[in-house]
Design a protein around this motif. Structure first.
Motif: not given
Length: 145
Positions: A20-22, A48, A51, A77-78, A80, A92, A94
């Motif tokens: 789970i990474a960009p 995005i 997960k 999960a992300l 961005l 991020d 959020r």
């Protein structure tokens, strides 16, 4: 012995494929998952990552927000977005701060830009006529559209 190597290789492949990474955005080459336009703008792109580690790239923050209406956000999960003040740098979403201003065009016309620090967005509000949003406020705003 050979079956053990096969099993070990399969397990290692599964572990690395679900990271789970960009993913790097190849500007000028990658296409937007939502609208299919080529991603060229380093100040407004978004991504995005689920997960399960699958990355979806967008040419504009508004494309990502519109795509979120079609999926279960609990699987993400992300979230961005590109930092307007640092082109090409994903932050991020959020914890980002968002400005909608007619004076800053974005690729799909929502005039939406993201900033990593509140002070940057407030400085831009003073320089441009616009409204700023937190991530939660932005989600509500787009949900009502």
């Amino acid at each position: 012995m050979k079956p053990c190597y096969f099993i070990l290789s399969a397990v290692l492949l599964m572990l690395t494929s679900c990271k789970i990474a960009p993913q790097p955005i190849d500007y000028g080459s990658d296409g937007c998952y939502f609208c299919s336009m080529t991603i060229v703008d380093r100040q407004h792109a978004a991504q995005i990552v689920t997960k399960k580690g699958k990355a979806f790239k967008f040419d504009a923050i508004e494309c990502m927000l519109n795509h979120l209406k079609e999926i279960d956000q609990k699987e993400v999960a992300l979230f961005l977005v590109n930092d307007y003040g640092k082109p090409g740098e994903l932050i991020d979403a959020r914890i980002g701060h968002f400005l909608i201003s007619k004076e800053i065009s974005s690729p799909m016309g929502a005039n939406l830009s993201a900033f990593s620090r509140a002070g940057e967005s407030k400085d831009h509000i003073k320089a441009y006529d616009g409204v700023w949003y937190s991530w939660k406020e932005l989600l509500q705003y787009f949900k009502s559209m």
